[in-house]
Design a protein around this motif. Structure first.
Motif, mmCIF file in Angstrom:
data_model
loop_
_atom_site.group_PDB
_atom_site.id
_atom_site.type_symbol
_atom_site.label_atom_id
_atom_site.label_comp_id
_atom_site.label_asym_id
_atom_site.label_seq_id
_atom_site.Cartn_x
_atom_site.Cartn_y
_atom_site.Cartn_z
ATOM 1 N N THR A 122 0.980 -0.578 -0.008
ATOM 2 C CA THR A 122 0.030 -0.190 0.108
ATOM 3 C C THR A 122 1.056 1.290 -0.215
ATOM 4 O O THR A 122 1.764 1.285 0.144
ATOM 5 N N SER A 123 0.157 2.058 -0.026
ATOM 6 C CA SER A 123 0.796 3.595 -0.360
ATOM 7 C C SER A 123 1.361 4.204 0.511
ATOM 8 O O SER A 123 0.765 4.270 2.049
ATOM 9 N N ASP A 124 2.676 4.868 0.631
ATOM 10 C CA ASP A 124 3.567 5.302 1.811
ATOM 11 C C ASP A 124 3.861 6.994 2.071
ATOM 12 O O ASP A 124 4.106 6.654 2.985
ATOM 13 N N GLU A 125 2.820 6.963 1.932
ATOM 14 C CA GLU A 125 1.734 8.381 2.170
ATOM 15 C C GLU A 125 1.820 8.492 3.694
ATOM 16 O O GLU A 125 0.653 8.059 4.221
ATOM 17 N N ARG A 126 2.923 9.520 4.519
ATOM 18 C CA ARG A 126 2.681 9.998 5.080
ATOM 19 C C ARG A 126 1.731 10.667 5.804
ATOM 20 O O ARG A 126 1.248 11.955 4.773
ATOM 21 N N ARG A 127 1.228 10.790 7.020
ATOM 22 C CA ARG A 127 0.126 11.555 7.401
ATOM 23 C C ARG A 127 0.520 12.445 9.092
ATOM 24 O O ARG A 127 1.669 11.198 9.311
ATOM 25 N N THR A 128 0.256 13.441 9.456
ATOM 26 C CA THR A 128 0.969 13.983 10.643
ATOM 27 C C THR A 128 -0.870 12.835 11.500
ATOM 28 O O THR A 128 -1.892 14.074 11.374
ATOM 29 N N ILE A 129 -0.612 12.808 12.771
ATOM 30 C CA ILE A 129 -1.736 12.909 13.783
ATOM 31 C C ILE A 129 -1.976 13.665 14.711
ATOM 32 O O ILE A 129 -0.435 13.485 15.504
ATOM 33 N N ALA A 130 -2.269 13.866 15.685
ATOM 34 C CA ALA A 130 -2.591 13.564 16.799
ATOM 35 C C ALA A 130 -2.832 13.230 18.153
ATOM 36 O O ALA A 130 -4.023 12.574 18.003
ATOM 37 N N VAL A 131 -2.107 12.769 19.188
ATOM 38 C CA VAL A 131 -2.323 11.798 19.846
ATOM 39 C C VAL A 131 -1.911 11.920 21.099
ATOM 40 O O VAL A 131 -1.551 13.181 21.370
ATOM 41 N N HIS A 132 -2.814 11.243 22.325
ATOM 42 C CA HIS A 132 -2.377 11.428 24.019
ATOM 43 C C HIS A 132 -2.221 10.614 24.649
ATOM 44 O O HIS A 132 -2.382 9.119 24.199
ATOM 45 N N LEU A 133 -0.587 10.425 24.653
ATOM 46 C CA LEU A 133 0.021 8.674 25.043
ATOM 47 C C LEU A 133 0.631 9.739 26.699
ATOM 48 O O LEU A 133 1.964 10.494 26.457
ATOM 49 N N ALA A 134 0.469 8.627 27.637
ATOM 50 C CA ALA A 134 1.070 8.667 29.179
ATOM 51 C C ALA A 134 1.379 10.469 29.448
ATOM 52 O O ALA A 134 2.338 10.970 30.468
ATOM 53 N N GLY A 135 -0.165 11.074 29.541
ATOM 54 C CA GLY A 135 0.506 12.510 30.261
ATOM 55 C C GLY A 135 0.865 13.214 29.131
ATOM 56 O O GLY A 135 1.079 14.385 29.662
ATOM 57 N N ARG A 136 1.050 13.328 28.014
ATOM 58 C CA ARG A 136 1.622 14.133 26.569
ATOM 59 C C ARG A 136 0.660 13.941 25.605
ATOM 60 O O ARG A 136 0.242 13.018 25.171
ATOM 61 N N GLU A 137 0.543 15.499 24.814
ATOM 62 C CA GLU A 137 -0.300 15.625 23.641
ATOM 63 C C GLU A 137 0.786 15.570 22.268
ATOM 64 O O GLU A 137 1.855 16.365 22.914
ATOM 65 N N LEU A 138 0.688 14.630 22.016
ATOM 66 C CA LEU A 138 2.023 14.554 20.861
ATOM 67 C C LEU A 138 1.498 14.648 19.365
ATOM 68 O O LEU A 138 0.675 13.982 18.927
ATOM 69 N N ARG A 139 2.407 14.930 18.574
ATOM 70 C CA ARG A 139 2.091 15.053 17.031
ATOM 71 C C ARG A 139 3.056 13.773 16.287
ATOM 72 O O ARG A 139 4.201 14.075 16.588
ATOM 73 N N LEU A 140 2.093 12.702 15.502
ATOM 74 C CA LEU A 140 3.210 11.800 15.510
ATOM 75 C C LEU A 140 3.206 11.496 14.116
ATOM 76 O O LEU A 140 2.010 11.542 13.086
ATOM 77 N N GLU A 141 3.430 10.643 13.238
ATOM 78 C CA GLU A 141 3.612 10.143 11.477
ATOM 79 C C GLU A 141 3.402 8.660 11.621
ATOM 80 O O GLU A 141 3.646 7.916 12.450
ATOM 81 N N THR A 142 2.296 9.179 10.771
ATOM 82 C CA THR A 142 2.083 7.579 10.673
ATOM 83 C C THR A 142 1.018 7.242 8.447
ATOM 84 O O THR A 142 1.967 8.244 8.182
ATOM 85 N N ALA A 143 1.290 6.016 8.700
ATOM 86 C CA ALA A 143 1.226 5.686 7.276
ATOM 87 C C ALA A 143 0.472 4.383 6.508
ATOM 88 O O ALA A 143 0.017 4.003 6.988
ATOM 89 N N GLY A 144 -0.058 4.749 5.607
ATOM 90 C CA GLY A 144 -0.670 3.361 5.307
ATOM 91 C C GLY A 144 0.012 2.170 5.696
ATOM 92 O O GLY A 144 1.822 2.283 5.150
ATOM 93 N N GLY A 145 -0.232 1.021 5.506
ATOM 94 C CA GLY A 145 0.427 -0.314 5.476
ATOM 95 C C GLY A 145 1.025 -0.533 6.599
ATOM 96 O O GLY A 145 1.583 -1.328 6.818
ATOM 97 N N VAL A 146 0.481 0.083 8.027
ATOM 98 C CA VAL A 146 0.632 -0.218 8.967
ATOM 99 C C VAL A 146 -0.827 -0.308 9.892
ATOM 100 O O VAL A 146 -1.372 0.724 9.306
ATOM 101 N N PHE A 147 -0.729 -1.207 10.970
ATOM 102 C CA PHE A 147 -1.725 -1.377 11.672
ATOM 103 C C PHE A 147 -2.656 -0.165 12.402
ATOM 104 O O PHE A 147 -2.014 1.569 12.433
ATOM 105 N N SER A 148 -3.910 0.711 12.079
ATOM 106 C CA SER A 148 -4.435 1.535 12.152
ATOM 107 C C SER A 148 -3.792 2.736 12.631
ATOM 108 O O SER A 148 -3.407 3.493 13.086
ATOM 109 N N PRO A 149 -3.887 3.559 11.161
ATOM 110 C CA PRO A 149 -2.545 4.850 11.174
ATOM 111 C C PRO A 149 -3.055 6.077 11.221
ATOM 112 O O PRO A 149 -2.640 6.787 11.272
ATOM 113 N N ASP A 150 -5.141 6.424 11.380
ATOM 114 C CA ASP A 150 -4.919 7.494 11.846
ATOM 115 C C ASP A 150 -5.916 7.275 13.563
ATOM 116 O O ASP A 150 -6.051 8.485 13.365
ATOM 117 N N HIS A 151 -5.306 6.248 13.965
ATOM 118 C CA HIS A 151 -5.524 6.931 15.270
ATOM 119 C C HIS A 151 -4.929 5.758 16.226
ATOM 120 O O HIS A 151 -5.090 4.512 15.938
#
Length: 212
Positions: free
Chosen positions: A14-43
């Motif tokens: 699948t396409s390797d087009e990268r995207r940025t998502i905002a997530v909350h992990l361990a008390g921190r708000e982070l902007r992280l990179e995901t892409a197609g071809g990996v598990f649950s790329p949108d959240h």
């Protein structure tokens, strides 16, 4: 192309087009990179969120493992919660490993994101956290767990989150009836929680260590 071919191959088609998502992990708000071809790329998927919400804090030191890391939410959480530990993120999907490395750098934490064979044989884990790849099939899943759970350090704990409708109860029975007698005699298996259609299972290695 099915999910297994997407997530569980070294080089997803699948396409390797990268995207940025905002997530909350361990008390921190982070902007992280995901892409197609990996598990649950949108959240952060529901099962992983339950694991992160329900398990006790990881050990402050030692080697910690995210087994089947995807783009890295579990590994990053381990590193944020236990900055003095050595965090390993293992996956067969090289795109997922690249994303985990990039996201660790973005979060300013240390994570060793590697292929399974690149983890040194002597490493033993104080904790293993995993949303395991149930859809690889029962035989492949059992092989995966037989490979990694014996690498728990004495007294170490593995936490596995599995959907009830994806065989959580049968997996718990297999852990008790087959894995423990074969490779972890003296280990305890229990259910930490049941929430929103998922079970969190714990495998606690005996204090004198697992069989090797």
């Amino acid at each position: 192309m099915g999910d297994v071919e997407h997530y569980f191959t070294a080089q997803p088609a699948t396409s390797d087009e990268r995207r940025t998502i905002a997530v909350h992990l361990a008390g921190r708000e982070l902007r992280l990179e995901t892409a197609g071809g990996v598990f649950s790329p949108d959240h952060v998927d529901h099962a992983t969120a339950i694991l992160l919400d329900e398990v006790p804090a990881p050990p402050a030191s030692g080697d910690l493992l995210d087994l089947g890391c995807g783009w890295g939410p579990i590994a990053l959480s381990l590193a944020l919660l236990s900055p003095d530990a050595s965090v390993w993120a293992v996956d067969v999907n090289e795109r997922a490993l690249d994303l985990t490395r990039r996201n660790a750098a973005a979060a300013a934490v240390e994570v060793q994101a590697v292929l399974p064979d690149d983890v040194p044989a002597h490493v033993r884990f104080a904790a293993i956290w995993s949303n395991p790849p149930i859809r690889v099939g029962k035989a492949a899943l059992h092989e995966l767990l037989l490979r990694w759970l014996p690498r728990l350090a004495p007294g170490g704990a593995a936490y596995l989150v599995v959907g009830r409708n994806l065989g959580a109860d049968s997996l718990q029975r297999w852990l008790v009836d087959e894995l423990v007698p074969m490779v972890l005699p003296g280990a305890a298996v229990d259910r930490v929680t049941s929430a929103r259609g998922f079970r969190v299972l714990r495998v606690l290695a005996p204090p004198d260590g697992p069989a090797t």
